[in-house]
Design a protein around this motif. Structure first.
Motif, PDB file in Angstrom:
ATOM      1  N   SER A 130      80.864  66.615  95.939  1.00 43.27           N
ATOM      2  CA  SER A 130      81.622  66.211  97.124  1.00 43.27           C
ATOM      3  C   SER A 130      82.812  65.351  96.738  1.00 43.27           C
ATOM      4  O   SER A 130      83.912  65.509  97.288  1.00 43.27           O
ATOM      5  CB  SER A 130      80.716  65.437  98.095  1.00 43.27           C
ATOM      6  OG  SER A 130      79.692  66.261  98.599  1.00 43.27           O
ATOM      7  N   ARG A 131      82.622  64.457  95.774  1.00 45.02           N
ATOM      8  CA  ARG A 131      83.734  63.626  95.314  1.00 45.02           C
ATOM      9  C   ARG A 131      84.810  64.493  94.651  1.00 45.02           C
ATOM     10  O   ARG A 131      86.009  64.271  94.841  1.00 45.02           O
ATOM     11  CB  ARG A 131      83.234  62.548  94.356  1.00 45.02           C
ATOM     12  CG  ARG A 131      82.536  61.380  95.047  1.00 45.02           C
ATOM     13  CD  ARG A 131      82.223  60.258  94.083  1.00 45.02           C
ATOM     14  NE  ARG A 131      81.125  60.598  93.197  1.00 45.02           N
ATOM     15  CZ  ARG A 131      79.843  60.419  93.477  1.00 45.02           C
ATOM     16  NH1 ARG A 131      79.497  59.910  94.654  1.00 45.02           N
ATOM     17  NH2 ARG A 131      78.902  60.728  92.617  1.00 45.02           N
ATOM     18  N   GLN A 132      84.371  65.473  93.863  1.00 44.74           N
ATOM     19  CA  GLN A 132      85.331  66.384  93.237  1.00 44.74           C
ATOM     20  C   GLN A 132      86.130  67.148  94.280  1.00 44.74           C
ATOM     21  O   GLN A 132      87.349  67.318  94.167  1.00 44.74           O
ATOM     22  CB  GLN A 132      84.612  67.376  92.312  1.00 44.74           C
ATOM     23  CG  GLN A 132      84.178  66.803  90.986  1.00 44.74           C
ATOM     24  CD  GLN A 132      83.726  67.902  90.037  1.00 44.74           C
ATOM     25  OE1 GLN A 132      83.888  69.095  90.294  1.00 44.74           O
ATOM     26  NE2 GLN A 132      83.141  67.511  88.918  1.00 44.74           N
ATOM     27  N   GLN A 137      91.098  68.207  97.294  1.00 47.59           N
ATOM     28  CA  GLN A 137      91.830  68.320  98.560  1.00 47.59           C
ATOM     29  C   GLN A 137      92.973  67.318  98.620  1.00 47.59           C
ATOM     30  O   GLN A 137      94.071  67.655  99.094  1.00 47.59           O
ATOM     31  CB  GLN A 137      90.864  68.106  99.726  1.00 47.59           C
ATOM     32  CG  GLN A 137      89.869  69.246  99.910  1.00 47.59           C
ATOM     33  CD  GLN A 137      88.825  68.957 100.976  1.00 47.59           C
ATOM     34  OE1 GLN A 137      88.548  67.798 101.275  1.00 47.59           O
ATOM     35  NE2 GLN A 137      88.243  70.000 101.531  1.00 47.59           N
ATOM     36  N   ASP A 138      92.725  66.095  98.143  1.00 40.70           N
ATOM     37  CA  ASP A 138      93.795  65.091  98.121  1.00 40.70           C
ATOM     38  C   ASP A 138      94.939  65.542  97.218  1.00 40.70           C
ATOM     39  O   ASP A 138      96.119  65.363  97.545  1.00 40.70           O
ATOM     40  CB  ASP A 138      93.255  63.741  97.643  1.00 40.70           C
ATOM     41  CG  ASP A 138      92.341  63.087  98.672  1.00 40.70           C
ATOM     42  OD1 ASP A 138      92.358  63.519  99.837  1.00 40.70           O
ATOM     43  OD2 ASP A 138      91.596  62.160  98.295  1.00 40.70           O
ATOM     44  N   ARG A 139      94.575  66.110  96.066  1.00 43.02           N
ATOM     45  CA  ARG A 139      95.591  66.610  95.137  1.00 43.02           C
ATOM     46  C   ARG A 139      96.387  67.752  95.781  1.00 43.02           C
ATOM     47  O   ARG A 139      97.607  67.819  95.648  1.00 43.02           O
ATOM     48  CB  ARG A 139      94.898  67.090  93.854  1.00 43.02           C
ATOM     49  CG  ARG A 139      95.789  67.813  92.863  1.00 43.02           C
ATOM     50  CD  ARG A 139      96.859  66.911  92.298  1.00 43.02           C
ATOM     51  NE  ARG A 139      97.578  67.561  91.232  1.00 43.02           N
ATOM     52  CZ  ARG A 139      98.797  67.210  90.836  1.00 43.02           C
ATOM     53  NH1 ARG A 139      99.400  66.196  91.429  1.00 43.02           N
ATOM     54  NH2 ARG A 139      99.396  67.835  89.859  1.00 43.02           N
ATOM     55  N   LEU A 140      95.687  68.638  96.484  1.00 45.85           N
ATOM     56  CA  LEU A 140      96.356  69.758  97.137  1.00 45.85           C
ATOM     57  C   LEU A 140      97.347  69.253  98.189  1.00 45.85           C
ATOM     58  O   LEU A 140      98.486  69.733  98.271  1.00 45.85           O
ATOM     59  CB  LEU A 140      95.320  70.678  97.782  1.00 45.85           C
ATOM     60  CG  LEU A 140      95.853  71.896  98.548  1.00 45.85           C
ATOM     61  CD1 LEU A 140      96.648  72.813  97.615  1.00 45.85           C
ATOM     62  CD2 LEU A 140      94.707  72.662  99.195  1.00 45.85           C
ATOM     63  N   LEU A 143     100.400  67.768  96.475  1.00 42.28           N
ATOM     64  CA  LEU A 143     101.282  68.804  95.943  1.00 42.28           C
ATOM     65  C   LEU A 143     102.043  69.508  97.068  1.00 42.28           C
ATOM     66  O   LEU A 143     103.222  69.848  96.915  1.00 42.28           O
ATOM     67  CB  LEU A 143     100.476  69.815  95.128  1.00 42.28           C
ATOM     68  CG  LEU A 143      99.918  69.291  93.804  1.00 42.28           C
ATOM     69  CD1 LEU A 143      99.007  70.324  93.150  1.00 42.28           C
ATOM     70  CD2 LEU A 143     101.058  68.929  92.851  1.00 42.28           C
ATOM     71  N   GLN A 144     101.376  69.742  98.191  1.00 44.68           N
ATOM     72  CA  GLN A 144     102.067  70.345  99.329  1.00 44.68           C
ATOM     73  C   GLN A 144     103.200  69.442  99.809  1.00 44.68           C
ATOM     74  O   GLN A 144     104.278  69.932 100.169  1.00 44.68           O
ATOM     75  CB  GLN A 144     101.073  70.610 100.466  1.00 44.68           C
ATOM     76  CG  GLN A 144     100.129  71.771 100.186  1.00 44.68           C
ATOM     77  CD  GLN A 144      99.113  71.968 101.292  1.00 44.68           C
ATOM     78  OE1 GLN A 144      98.793  71.036 102.022  1.00 44.68           O
ATOM     79  NE2 GLN A 144      98.568  73.176 101.396  1.00 44.68           N
ATOM     80  N   GLU A 145     102.964  68.124  99.799  1.00 45.51           N
ATOM     81  CA  GLU A 145     104.008  67.186 100.215  1.00 45.51           C
ATOM     82  C   GLU A 145     105.177  67.215  99.230  1.00 45.51           C
ATOM     83  O   GLU A 145     106.344  67.133  99.628  1.00 45.51           O
ATOM     84  CB  GLU A 145     103.445  65.770 100.305  1.00 45.51           C
ATOM     85  CG  GLU A 145     104.430  64.731 100.808  1.00 45.51           C
ATOM     86  CD  GLU A 145     104.948  65.024 102.197  1.00 45.51           C
ATOM     87  OE1 GLU A 145     106.075  64.596 102.497  1.00 45.51           O
ATOM     88  OE2 GLU A 145     104.239  65.701 102.980  1.00 45.51           O
ATOM     89  N   GLU A 146     104.880  67.366  97.923  1.00 48.89           N
ATOM     90  CA  GLU A 146     105.942  67.497  96.926  1.00 48.89           C
ATOM     91  C   GLU A 146     106.799  68.727  97.210  1.00 48.89           C
ATOM     92  O   GLU A 146     108.026  68.688  97.121  1.00 48.89           O
ATOM     93  CB  GLU A 146     105.339  67.602  95.519  1.00 48.89           C
ATOM     94  CG  GLU A 146     104.837  66.298  94.949  1.00 48.89           C
ATOM     95  CD  GLU A 146     104.403  66.453  93.501  1.00 48.89           C
ATOM     96  OE1 GLU A 146     104.996  67.310  92.799  1.00 48.89           O
ATOM     97  OE2 GLU A 146     103.479  65.753  93.077  1.00 48.89           O
ATOM     98  N   GLN A 238      92.902  76.841  94.986  1.00 49.07           N
ATOM     99  CA  GLN A 238      93.888  75.827  95.331  1.00 49.07           C
ATOM    100  C   GLN A 238      95.303  76.301  94.997  1.00 49.07           C
ATOM    101  O   GLN A 238      96.255  76.060  95.750  1.00 49.07           O
ATOM    102  CB  GLN A 238      93.592  74.511  94.603  1.00 49.07           C
ATOM    103  CG  GLN A 238      92.391  73.751  95.129  1.00 49.07           C
ATOM    104  CD  GLN A 238      91.078  74.359  94.685  1.00 49.07           C
ATOM    105  OE1 GLN A 238      91.026  75.060  93.674  1.00 49.07           O
ATOM    106  NE2 GLN A 238      90.022  74.132  95.435  1.00 49.07           N
ATOM    107  N   ALA A 239      95.441  76.983  93.861  1.00 43.31           N
ATOM    108  CA  ALA A 239      96.761  77.495  93.475  1.00 43.31           C
ATOM    109  C   ALA A 239      97.241  78.554  94.464  1.00 43.31           C
ATOM    110  O   ALA A 239      98.420  78.602  94.834  1.00 43.31           O
ATOM    111  CB  ALA A 239      96.701  78.076  92.066  1.00 43.31           C
TER     112      ALA A 239
END
Length: 506
Positions: A130-132, A137-140, A143-146, A238-239
């Motif tokens: 769950s932590r992973q 999701q936070d990383r995704l 990256l979407q914001e970037e 995710q990619a």
């Protein structure tokens, strides 16, 4: 972007001290699921491709411990990563036959003491997964914001460049006529040929060492675009989500010319109405300024003065970017190479206006006027603000209550300042024309810097020793003690009064 499906190493599980697991056959193998089972052959319930950790008490082998080798062989064939054996119920210790078989067939084996319930192992693994997932999701989202920022500030080219970097892939956008609108290579990979092949055949390139993702974008009449990604290895979920997000942004950018065309048409209509006086000029200007005035129809003028044209352009770009982040339109008018008028909403405070200049603020002279109705903003009020900005120390901001330079416009004062200007600046300009030196610019920089050799030298891009030598020569030429604060104040008035106005140089 290498983010595989959630998995853990058996060594991670063994490192959880609260579980008190005891390794018998260590392994660094990875697993994706924990499966408790007392079946002699649990393969039917193991999903293909899952690297499992099987937990067992050995109930099925209580009378036949020698069958553990066949059990291990079956689990190894099913891709099992390790076996967790619970002791203290059927077996007081891990059977030697099981240890031997696990060692022989290279499968991990660890002991689960009786006081540790299998449920504790399942809970620990589930919590880590769950932590992973949360981190992924936070990383995704990050990256979407970037990609959002790249699309907003850099357009299609910057969007594809950032997408290529994030995905470690080559990217291209092509239309159904075979025109490449933008592309970004990654190392030795290029998506251009694959994009053209996709248009010609409807298929991309897919070999053992090269993979492609082809995403058809929304149609615009008979035209549509294709978003192509070429990469070395298969992409994870995710990619693929990022590819869809980037393709959606590209779609918006490619459709944007129609909106820009509409805005351009409205601007052309406004220009014609002002030229011909049709429809009322006031109404046309009011419509154009609607997005910058507040609810009372007021706006706030701000004059920004930089040391050079490059600094001014960077400042205006920063203001534009910050206003864009808040959904506001940018209104600016260059007054000369180093000075510009910026118009903001009337409800903005003095410091709030100046804050739009960002990190450039410390190198600017800023004058912010009082809120004024849009139809009362005049060239005279702008020139007065410009005079105030010229007199403001670099790094400071003058507001309506901090400046009072209108007396400089008094005809008597103007006449005195004109004569003094000719005595001081006229003499230095003549000297500069004859010798090629820059003493006039040196004096301007020196008095505006408040007599600071360091600041003035930095502005002119010369060494302090050169600055000191020039100041001494100026003192001799104009026959004044330039180190005297009162003299510098007088010279500052001369410099301010001689500041160039719109449409003039000097």
């Amino acid at each position: 972007m290498s983010t595989p499906l959630a998995s853990l190493k058996v060594s991670w599980l063994l490192a959880q001290k609260r579980l008190e697991l005891i390794p018998h056959v260590p392994t660094d193998a990875e697993f994706t699921v924990v499966y408790p089972s007392e079946l002699r052959d649990p393969r039917e319930f193991l999903s293909p491709g899952d690297a499992a950790v099987v937990l067992t008490l050995g109930l099925a082998f209580e009378e036949d411990p020698e069958s553990f080798e066949d059990y291990v062989i079956r689990l190894k064939a099913a891709g099992c990563a390790a076996i967790g054996f619970g002791t203290g119920l059927c077996f007081p210790a891990v059977p030697k036959s099981l240890i031997s078989a696990a060692t022989k067939h290279h499968i991990g084996l660890f002991e689960v003491p009786r006081k540790i319930p299998f449920l504790s192992i399942l809970a620990s693994v589930h919590g880590e997964f769950s932590r992973q997932l949360t981190r992924t999701q936070d990383r995704l989202l990050a990256l979407q914001e970037e990609l959002n920022k790249a699309a907003i500030h850099g357009g299609l080219e910057e969007l594809l460049h950032r997408t290529s970097t994030v995905l470690e892939s080559a990217v291209a956008v092509i239309d159904n006529d075979g025109r490449i609108h933008a592309s970004a290579d990654y190392q030795q990979l290029s998506a251009v040929d694959t994009a053209r092949r996709a248009v010609a055949t409807g298929r991309g390139l897919s070999r053992a060492e090269i993979n492609s993702v082809i995403h058809r974008m929304a149609s615009q009449g008979e035209r549509h675009h294709i978003f192509v990604v070429v990469h070395h290895a298969p992409l994870h979920a995710q990619a693929r989500a990022l590819i869809k997000h980037s393709a959606g942004l590209a779609d918006i950018l490619l459709q944007r010319p129609s909106y820009l065309r509409k805005a351009r048409s409205e601007l052309n209509t406004l220009a014609l109405s002002l030229l011909l006086g049709i429809g009322g000029q006031g109404q046309a200007i009011s419509s154009a300024l609607h997005s910058v005035t507040d609810s009372r129809g007021e706006l706030r003028p701000m004059v920004v003065q930089a040391d050079d044209a490059h600094r001014l352009q960077k400042t205006l770009s920063t203001i534009d970017e910050r206003l864009g982040d808040h959904g506001r339109t940018f209104f600016a008018l260059p007054l000369d190479e180093t000075t510009a008028l910026v118009v903001l909403r009337g409800t903005r405070g003095v410091q709030e206006c100046a804050a739009h200049c960002g990190d450039h603020r410390s190198r600017l002279r800023i004058a912010v006027g009082a809120p004024v109705l849009w139809n009362q903003l005049s060239l005279q009020s702008v020139e007065e603000l410009r005079t105030v900005a010229a007199a403001t120390p670099r790094g400071d901001t003058s507001g309506p209550r901090t400046h009072g330079a209108k007396w400089l416009k008094d005809p008597v004062v103007q006449d005195i300042l004109r004569r003094r200007t000719e005595e001081v600046l006229g003499r230095l300009r003549s000297h500069d024309r004859e010798t090629g030196e820059e003493l006039c610019d040196t004096l301007v920089a020196y008095v505006r810097a408040g007599g600071s050799m360091g600041l003035a030298a930095e502005q002119l891009g010369v060494h302090r020793h050169t600055m000191r030598s020039r100041v001494a020569k100026i003192s001799r030429l104009i026959e004044v003690d330039i180190d005297d604060p009162l003299t510098r104040a007088e010279l500052l008035l001369v410099v301010v009064a001689n500041a160039p106005t719109s449409g003039t140089s000097g």
